[in-house]
Design an enzyme around this catalytic site. Structure first.
Site, mmCIF file in Angstrom:
data_model
loop_
_atom_site.group_PDB
_atom_site.id
_atom_site.type_symbol
_atom_site.label_atom_id
_atom_site.label_comp_id
_atom_site.label_asym_id
_atom_site.label_seq_id
_atom_site.Cartn_x
_atom_site.Cartn_y
_atom_site.Cartn_z
ATOM 1 N N HIS A 60 -3.921 -8.873 8.699
ATOM 2 C CA HIS A 60 -4.413 -7.497 8.846
ATOM 3 C C HIS A 60 -3.705 -6.515 7.918
ATOM 4 C CE1 HIS A 60 -0.776 -7.244 11.235
ATOM 5 N NE2 HIS A 60 -0.887 -5.931 11.180
ATOM 6 N N HIS A 75 -2.741 -1.343 5.812
ATOM 7 C CA HIS A 75 -2.660 -1.846 7.185
ATOM 8 C C HIS A 75 -4.024 -1.638 7.838
ATOM 9 C CE1 HIS A 75 -1.463 -2.182 11.374
ATOM 10 N NE2 HIS A 75 -0.333 -2.725 10.961
#
Length: 152
Positions: A60, A75
């Protein structure tokens, strides 16, 4: 002599100030200076030319470091680690060289939105080196310049 570094928007979407992010580490800039994106799709591009230096095990988050040692972390989502990599696809590995605008990651936006926040911070993790950070909040298209800053 200072040098200006430009970043391209890594994801199509609306650019927001970090202060609007519902996460203490990002909105207080503890993770670094930057901006956030409310994505409208799931393709993630490299914001700068550099080398992939970090990929979180849940896929992620990815960090790119340029030749000047500036590290930019993308992020994808907040609380997205709890998906344990489900819905994320990588196109790079640690050590790969990338150009600004290269596709590095994709994610299932609908899956992420059902399970976490899709807000995606893009931060310079060693922003103590950064001066004159400026964001153009009107940019919405991935691959277009949206931020610039200076370093010594």
């Amino acid at each position: 002599m200072s040098k200006t570094i430009k970043m391209v928007l890594p994801i199509n979407g609306k650019v927001l100030p970090l202060s609007d992010v519902n996460d203490y580490l990002f909105n207080k800039k503890i993770m670094g200076e930057g901006a956030a994106i409310e994505p409208i799709d799931g393709n993630v591009l490299s914001p700068i030319d550099g080398k992939i230096v970090l990929i979180y095990k849940t896929n992620h988050a990815v960090a790119v470091e340029n030749e000047d040692g500036i590290k930019v972390l993308i992020h994808v989502g907040l609380d997205s680690a709890k998906l344990e990599g489900k819905g994320f696809a990588l196109y790079v590995k640690v050590g790969d060289n990338v150009k600004a605008g290269d596709k590095i990651l994709s994610f299932d936006r609908e899956l992420l939105e059902k399970n976490a926040s899709i807000t995606t911070p893009v931060v310079i993790t060693n922003s103590e080196r950064v001066k004159n950070y400026d964001v153009d909040y009107s940019v919405k298209a991935a691959g277009k310049e949206f931020a610039q800053f200076s370093i010594d």
